[in-house]
Design a protein around this motif. Structure first.
Motif, short mmCIF file in Angstrom:
data_model
loop_
_atom_site.label_atom_id
_atom_site.label_comp_id
_atom_site.label_asym_id
_atom_site.label_seq_id
_atom_site.Cartn_x
_atom_site.Cartn_y
_atom_site.Cartn_z
N GLU A 3 5.96 -0.22 -4.76
CA GLU A 3 5.15 -1.37 -5.19
C GLU A 3 6.03 -2.36 -5.94
OE1 GLU A 3 2.15 0.55 -7.53
OE2 GLU A 3 0.86 0.78 -5.79
N TYR A 5 5.85 -5.86 -8.49
CA TYR A 5 5.01 -6.66 -9.37
C TYR A 5 5.74 -7.94 -9.75
CZ TYR A 5 2.35 -2.36 -9.92
OH TYR A 5 1.60 -1.23 -9.68
N LYS A 23 0.68 -8.02 -7.44
CA LYS A 23 1.15 -6.72 -6.98
C LYS A 23 1.27 -6.78 -5.47
CE LYS A 23 -0.61 -2.04 -6.36
NZ LYS A 23 -1.77 -1.17 -6.62
N VAL A 28 0.39 -5.84 1.32
CA VAL A 28 -0.87 -6.42 0.86
C VAL A 28 -0.66 -7.02 -0.53
CG1 VAL A 28 -3.29 -5.94 0.29
CG2 VAL A 28 -2.19 -4.76 2.19
N HIS A 30 -2.13 -8.22 -4.08
CA HIS A 30 -3.24 -7.99 -5.01
C HIS A 30 -3.01 -8.86 -6.25
CE1 HIS A 30 -4.23 -4.24 -2.83
NE2 HIS A 30 -2.93 -4.11 -2.74
N LEU A 32 -3.73 -9.33 -10.20
CA LEU A 32 -4.13 -8.57 -11.37
C LEU A 32 -4.11 -9.48 -12.58
CD1 LEU A 32 -1.73 -5.52 -10.77
CD2 LEU A 32 -4.09 -5.73 -10.01
#
Length: 79
Positions: A3, A5, A23, A28, A30, A32
């Motif tokens: 992952e 960030y 993220k 994909v 995301h 946050l």
């Protein structure tokens, strides 16, 4: 896949830029809320940067065997 960030950046949402953490996991994206991120992922400091999720990275373009134009999303360009 590890992952990733993107922290401390300004993300384009609803016609304005807002502080968010992005993220990227398995291709994909995301969004946050800003704050601490889980350990084990790669952290990229995007301080002073504008982030526009979902834009295409036209420098990663290809044409497949069928002549179909393809290009990577920016999230894939980080891989």
């Amino acid at each position: 896949m590890k992952e990733r960030y993107l922290v401390n950046g300004q993300v384009y949402l609803n016609r304005s830029f807002e502080p968010k953490t992005v993220k990227i996991s398995g291709g994909v994206i995301h969004l946050l809320e800003p704050g601490p991120v889980p350990s084990g992922g790669e952290v990229v400091d995007a301080a002073g940067k504008k982030i526009v999720p979902g834009f295409l990275d036209l420098s990663k373009r290809t044409v497949d065997r069928n002549g179909t134009f393809r290009c990577a999303f920016l999230s894939e360009a980080f891989s």
